[in-house]
Design a protein around this motif. Structure first.
Motif, PDB file in Angstrom:
ATOM      1  N   ALA A  36      -7.295  -3.772   5.194  1.00 28.26           N
ATOM      2  CA  ALA A  36      -6.004  -3.436   4.587  1.00 28.26           C
ATOM      3  C   ALA A  36      -5.201  -2.503   5.495  1.00 28.26           C
ATOM      4  O   ALA A  36      -3.979  -2.644   5.604  1.00 28.26           O
ATOM      5  CB  ALA A  36      -6.222  -2.803   3.220  1.00 28.26           C
ATOM      6  N   LEU A  37      -5.866  -1.559   6.141  1.00 24.36           N
ATOM      7  CA  LEU A  37      -5.173  -0.666   7.068  1.00 24.36           C
ATOM      8  C   LEU A  37      -4.611  -1.429   8.262  1.00 24.36           C
ATOM      9  O   LEU A  37      -3.510  -1.139   8.739  1.00 24.36           O
ATOM     10  CB  LEU A  37      -6.119   0.434   7.560  1.00 24.36           C
ATOM     11  CG  LEU A  37      -6.396   1.569   6.589  1.00 24.36           C
ATOM     12  CD1 LEU A  37      -7.530   2.444   7.114  1.00 24.36           C
ATOM     13  CD2 LEU A  37      -5.146   2.391   6.380  1.00 24.36           C
ATOM     14  N   VAL A  42       2.033  -5.821   8.096  1.00 27.07           N
ATOM     15  CA  VAL A  42       2.430  -7.210   7.884  1.00 27.07           C
ATOM     16  C   VAL A  42       2.499  -7.559   6.401  1.00 27.07           C
ATOM     17  O   VAL A  42       3.406  -8.261   5.964  1.00 27.07           O
ATOM     18  CB  VAL A  42       1.429  -8.151   8.595  1.00 27.07           C
ATOM     19  CG1 VAL A  42       1.812  -9.598   8.395  1.00 27.07           C
ATOM     20  CG2 VAL A  42       1.325  -7.816  10.069  1.00 27.07           C
ATOM     21  N   LEU A  43       1.519  -7.095   5.631  1.00 29.12           N
ATOM     22  CA  LEU A  43       1.421  -7.411   4.210  1.00 29.12           C
ATOM     23  C   LEU A  43       1.559  -6.148   3.373  1.00 29.12           C
ATOM     24  O   LEU A  43       1.162  -5.065   3.816  1.00 29.12           O
ATOM     25  CB  LEU A  43       0.072  -8.076   3.912  1.00 29.12           C
ATOM     26  CG  LEU A  43      -0.213  -9.383   4.639  1.00 29.12           C
ATOM     27  CD1 LEU A  43      -1.644  -9.811   4.392  1.00 29.12           C
ATOM     28  CD2 LEU A  43       0.735 -10.460   4.181  1.00 29.12           C
ATOM     29  N   PRO A  44       2.075  -6.266   2.157  1.00 29.65           N
ATOM     30  CA  PRO A  44       2.202  -5.080   1.294  1.00 29.65           C
ATOM     31  C   PRO A  44       0.861  -4.715   0.654  1.00 29.65           C
ATOM     32  O   PRO A  44       0.624  -4.986  -0.520  1.00 29.65           O
ATOM     33  CB  PRO A  44       3.238  -5.523   0.256  1.00 29.65           C
ATOM     34  CG  PRO A  44       3.069  -6.995   0.173  1.00 29.65           C
ATOM     35  CD  PRO A  44       2.679  -7.443   1.551  1.00 29.65           C
ATOM     36  N   LEU A  45      -0.030  -4.116   1.425  1.00 32.77           N
ATOM     37  CA  LEU A  45      -1.359  -3.744   0.937  1.00 32.77           C
ATOM     38  C   LEU A  45      -1.472  -2.233   0.829  1.00 32.77           C
ATOM     39  O   LEU A  45      -0.946  -1.496   1.657  1.00 32.77           O
ATOM     40  CB  LEU A  45      -2.440  -4.262   1.889  1.00 32.77           C
ATOM     41  CG  LEU A  45      -2.527  -5.772   2.065  1.00 32.77           C
ATOM     42  CD1 LEU A  45      -3.521  -6.100   3.165  1.00 32.77           C
ATOM     43  CD2 LEU A  45      -2.938  -6.431   0.775  1.00 32.77           C
ATOM     44  N   VAL A  46      -2.186  -1.786  -0.178  1.00 33.96           N
ATOM     45  CA  VAL A  46      -2.468  -0.360  -0.344  1.00 33.96           C
ATOM     46  C   VAL A  46      -3.942  -0.167  -0.047  1.00 33.96           C
ATOM     47  O   VAL A  46      -4.800  -0.659  -0.784  1.00 33.96           O
ATOM     48  CB  VAL A  46      -2.131   0.108  -1.777  1.00 33.96           C
ATOM     49  CG1 VAL A  46      -2.449   1.578  -1.934  1.00 33.96           C
ATOM     50  CG2 VAL A  46      -0.680  -0.177  -2.089  1.00 33.96           C
ATOM     51  N   PRO A  47      -4.278   0.535   1.030  1.00 36.89           N
ATOM     52  CA  PRO A  47      -5.679   0.633   1.426  1.00 36.89           C
ATOM     53  C   PRO A  47      -6.547   1.510   0.535  1.00 36.89           C
ATOM     54  O   PRO A  47      -7.757   1.383   0.548  1.00 36.89           O
ATOM     55  CB  PRO A  47      -5.621   1.196   2.844  1.00 36.89           C
ATOM     56  CG  PRO A  47      -4.297   1.837   2.961  1.00 36.89           C
ATOM     57  CD  PRO A  47      -3.398   1.150   1.997  1.00 36.89           C
ATOM     58  N   GLY A  48      -5.969   2.377  -0.233  1.00 38.80           N
ATOM     59  CA  GLY A  48      -6.774   3.259  -1.067  1.00 38.80           C
ATOM     60  C   GLY A  48      -7.197   4.508  -0.313  1.00 38.80           C
ATOM     61  O   GLY A  48      -6.841   4.725   0.830  1.00 38.80           O
ATOM     62  N   GLU A  49      -7.994   5.317  -0.996  1.00 38.88           N
ATOM     63  CA  GLU A  49      -8.415   6.588  -0.406  1.00 38.88           C
ATOM     64  C   GLU A  49      -9.769   6.425   0.268  1.00 38.88           C
ATOM     65  O   GLU A  49     -10.542   5.538  -0.055  1.00 38.88           O
ATOM     66  CB  GLU A  49      -8.500   7.658  -1.490  1.00 38.88           C
ATOM     67  CG  GLU A  49      -7.165   7.954  -2.134  1.00 38.88           C
ATOM     68  CD  GLU A  49      -7.296   8.985  -3.232  1.00 38.88           C
ATOM     69  OE1 GLU A  49      -8.379   9.545  -3.418  1.00 38.88           O
ATOM     70  OE2 GLU A  49      -6.283   9.214  -3.907  1.00 38.88           O
ATOM     71  N   GLY A  50     -10.034   7.333   1.164  1.00 39.00           N
ATOM     72  CA  GLY A  50     -11.306   7.319   1.869  1.00 39.00           C
ATOM     73  C   GLY A  50     -11.093   7.304   3.371  1.00 39.00           C
ATOM     74  O   GLY A  50      -9.976   7.246   3.862  1.00 39.00           O
TER      75      GLY A  50
END
Length: 83
Positions: A36-37, A42-50
């Protein structure tokens, strides 16, 4: 020029390509946050925490291996169907 390939050779190639694609897909699933990172621009992704577990280069190699292995599987199947 298409080089002739026996049935045994086709089976070996598809087995190796399947193994590579399955292993790289499993690795990519285990490192989904890193994927995701990498794809965030390119894409609307949210990688989250960590924290990151793998480098961008490792993720790129895994995506490339998956793509080439999948393409090899499709090529062998299409070629076998045309025989």
């Amino acid at each position: 020029m298409i080089i002739p390939m026996s049935l045994a050779q086709m089976q070996i190639v598809i087995a190796l390509a399947s193994a590579v694609s399955l292993l790289s897909a499993a690795w990519l699933v285990l490192h989904a946050r890193d994927v995701a990172l990498l794809l965030r621009p390119v894409l609307p992704l949210v990688p989250g925490e960590g924290r990151r577990l793998a480098s961008f280069r490792a993720v790129s190699v895994a995506i490339t291996l998956f793509g080439f292995a999948l393409a090899a599987e499709v090529l062998v199947v299409v070629r076998a169907a045309g025989m």
